[in-house]
Scaffold this active site. Structure first.
Site, short mmCIF file in Angstrom:
data_model
loop_
_atom_site.label_atom_id
_atom_site.label_comp_id
_atom_site.label_asym_id
_atom_site.label_seq_id
_atom_site.Cartn_x
_atom_site.Cartn_y
_atom_site.Cartn_z
N LYS A 139 0.97 -1.14 -0.11
CA LYS A 139 0.13 -0.29 -0.29
C LYS A 139 0.71 1.42 -0.08
O LYS A 139 0.70 2.90 -0.31
CB LYS A 139 -0.98 0.03 1.10
CG LYS A 139 -1.86 -1.20 0.99
CD LYS A 139 -3.43 -0.65 1.90
CE LYS A 139 -4.48 -1.90 1.77
NZ LYS A 139 -5.67 -1.11 2.58
N LYS A 160 -5.30 -10.23 -7.01
CA LYS A 160 -6.04 -10.68 -6.60
C LYS A 160 -7.39 -9.31 -6.92
O LYS A 160 -6.87 -8.01 -6.92
CB LYS A 160 -6.14 -9.90 -5.12
CG LYS A 160 -7.29 -9.75 -3.75
CD LYS A 160 -6.09 -9.85 -2.51
CE LYS A 160 -6.39 -8.07 -2.17
NZ LYS A 160 -6.34 -7.69 -1.51
N LYS A 209 -10.31 -2.95 -4.53
CA LYS A 209 -11.06 -2.11 -5.34
C LYS A 209 -9.83 -0.79 -6.10
O LYS A 209 -10.82 -0.03 -6.63
CB LYS A 209 -10.96 -1.57 -3.70
CG LYS A 209 -12.07 -2.06 -2.70
CD LYS A 209 -12.33 -0.82 -1.33
CE LYS A 209 -12.90 -2.54 -0.60
NZ LYS A 209 -13.28 -2.05 0.84
P1 ADP Z 1 -10.26 -4.32 0.39
O1 ADP Z 1 -8.74 -5.32 0.57
O2 ADP Z 1 -11.00 -4.44 -0.87
O3 ADP Z 1 -9.65 -3.13 0.22
P2 ADP Z 1 -10.88 -4.60 2.84
O4 ADP Z 1 -10.29 -3.95 3.60
O5 ADP Z 1 -12.26 -3.91 3.30
O6 ADP Z 1 -10.78 -4.30 1.45
O7 ADP Z 1 -11.12 -6.09 2.93
C1 ADP Z 1 -12.30 -6.50 3.84
C2 ADP Z 1 -12.60 -7.66 3.54
O8 ADP Z 1 -12.68 -8.35 2.28
C3 ADP Z 1 -11.30 -8.57 4.51
O9 ADP Z 1 -11.44 -10.00 5.33
C4 ADP Z 1 -10.72 -9.21 3.57
O10 ADP Z 1 -9.68 -9.88 3.34
C5 ADP Z 1 -11.08 -9.73 2.95
N1 ADP Z 1 -11.26 -9.77 0.13
C6 ADP Z 1 -10.79 -8.55 0.48
N2 ADP Z 1 -10.57 -8.59 -1.34
C7 ADP Z 1 -11.06 -10.00 -1.07
C8 ADP Z 1 -10.13 -11.09 -2.29
N3 ADP Z 1 -10.08 -10.61 -3.15
N4 ADP Z 1 -10.87 -12.51 -1.69
C9 ADP Z 1 -10.95 -12.26 -0.98
N5 ADP Z 1 -11.43 -11.21 -0.69
C10 ADP Z 1 -11.02 -10.26 -0.12
N1 TRP Z 2 -7.41 -5.19 7.23
C1 TRP Z 2 -8.30 -4.95 7.19
C2 TRP Z 2 -9.15 -5.49 6.07
O1 TRP Z 2 -8.65 -4.97 5.45
C3 TRP Z 2 -10.11 -4.77 7.51
C4 TRP Z 2 -10.03 -4.83 9.79
C5 TRP Z 2 -9.63 -4.43 10.58
C6 TRP Z 2 -10.60 -6.52 10.21
N2 TRP Z 2 -10.03 -4.82 11.13
C7 TRP Z 2 -10.14 -5.65 11.82
C8 TRP Z 2 -10.84 -7.54 9.41
C9 TRP Z 2 -10.65 -6.61 12.48
C10 TRP Z 2 -11.52 -8.65 10.74
C11 TRP Z 2 -11.04 -8.03 11.66
O2 TRP Z 2 -9.86 -6.00 5.33
#
Ligand code: ADP
Ligand code: TRP
Length: 339
Positions: free
Chosen positions: A117, A201, A204
């Site tokens: 990131k 993967k 977003k």
């Molecule tokens: P992102 O990773 O899309 O920025 P978040 O960090 O909020 O979004 O992720 C929310 C949840 O979605 C987490 O449990 C993450 O592991 C899951 N996740 C994100 N991308 C994927 C993917 N491509 N396949 C499976 N799970 C995913």
């Molecule tokens: N880091 C997680 C993600 O990017 C989001 C997240 C924040 C989370 N706090 C958490 C997931 C606590 C599980 C438990 O997807």
């Protein structure tokens, strides 16, 4: 929900950072629903995590409502599970500070998500982005959660949370104070891949809109994206092991399996020997069938923001009844003055 819990406790969170996609749904949100009958569940919208990169202050609260709406639309029952915004429970930040003093710089230096990131310009990344996994550990341990459903990309962060729990318990000689949380990473789609490149993967941030299916996509969008999804010319095999060297095929079969609550082997039992000309329309149908109602329900919920706000308010109150006593006890253990 009381502080003394009889069922194992689940905590998970999703960031309010724009368009939710199929990876978020299959890796996390859909699985939240499956756990709520057998576990005491807390589902957080992690807005403190979101601001580790710049967010538009005018949009953030609405993005938080959107994630709450997605949880509810997917089938999370706010009578059973607490749905709340992380920033509404100040104990998250409080415990995170204590954990900043438990976690080691060396541990954080190994986190691959920070490297991804922050990119090339690490010096310009926020300090928050660097300590992001420490806050995540606080989210989980604040509730003495035992199980954490996440996508595979969060595995390393979960390991860090386990290390922090173990080190705190050891440093302060409170052997069982923080339970060591178990990641729940599994099912046929723990890592949903881009529709344009089966080695990346689904995310977003991918510049190509065709790489992901979002929870806002119309039926036509879904059909178009599956039609354009990258595949290979071979027919589907009868054994999931034979998908190993075919990342795009493996991904589409995994998505089909997860959406239809089957294993990959069960899907292949029906489609072995057939090409993508037959498989893609079937996949499109399952996607529309499963995601269409979620999209519609989300739109209905977002049209009534007062209902969502009430859910978030109730969820925060419930969360604080657990978090408050845990932080109080943690402060005693650390030795802070308390009246
Ligand atoms: P992102 O990773 O899309 O920025 P978040 O960090 O909020 O979004 O992720 C929310 C949840 O979605 C987490 O449990 C993450 O592991 C899951 N996740 C994100 N991308 C994927 C993917 N491509 N396949 C499976 N799970 C995913
Ligand atoms: N880091 C997680 C993600 O990017 C989001 C997240 C924040 C989370 N706090 C958490 C997931 C606590 C599980 C438990 O997807």
């Amino acid at each position: 929900m009381s502080d003394i819990h009889h069922m194992p406790r689940v905590l998970s969170g999703v960031q309010p950072t724009g368009n939710l996609h199929l990876g978020n749904y299959l890796g996390a949100i859909k699985r939240f629903v499956d756990l709520q009958d057998s576990h005491d569940c807390l589902y957080c919208v992690v807005d403190l995590h979101a601001i580790t990169v710049p967010q538009d202050p005018k949009a953030l609260a609405q993005q938080t409502r959107e994630i709450a709406a997605a949880y509810l639309a997917a089938g999370v029952d706010d009578g059973q599970a607490a749905i709340f915004a992380q920033s509404a429970v100040p104990e998250h930040a409080e415990l995170a500070w204590i954990f900043n003093c438990v976690a080691r710089i060396g541990w954080l230096n190994r986190m691959t998500q920070f490297k991804d990131k922050a990119g090339k310009n690490k010096e310009k990344a926020s300090v928050g982005l660097y300590v992001y996994p420490v806050l995540m550990a606080a989210d989980i341990l604040l509730y003495h959660a035992t199980h954490v459903p996440v996508g595979e990309d969060q595995k390393q962060h979960l390991e860090l949370a386990r290390d922090i729990a173990g080190k705190f318990n050891q440093d302060f000689n409170v052997p069982d104070f923080f339970p060591i949380p178990e990641p729940l990473i599994g099912g046929p789609a723990p890592r949903v891949m881009s529709l344009r490149d089966g080695t990346q993967k689904m995310s977003k941030s991918d510049p190509s809109d065709l790489s992901r299916i979002t929870l806002k996509d119309s039926d036509d969008d879904i059909a178009k994206k599956i039609k354009k999804a990258k595949t290979d010319p071979e027919p589907l095999p009868d054994n999931p092991d034979d998908l190993a060297a075919r990342p795009e095929a493996d991904n589409l079969v995994g998505i089909f399996a997860a959406l239809s609550d089957q294993t990959k082997a069960e899907v292949l039992a029906n489609y072995a020997g057939q090409g993508f000309g037959a498989f893609k329309p079937a996949l499109t149908e399952v996607l529309i069938d499963r995601l269409g109602p979620v999209r519609q329900k989300m739109a209905q919920l977002l049209a009534e923001p007062q209902h969502l706000d009430a859910t978030l308010m109730r969820g925060a109150e419930r969360a604080r009844t657990i978090a408050g006593p845990v932080v109080k006890r943690t402060k005693e253990i650390v030795g802070f003055w308390q009246a």
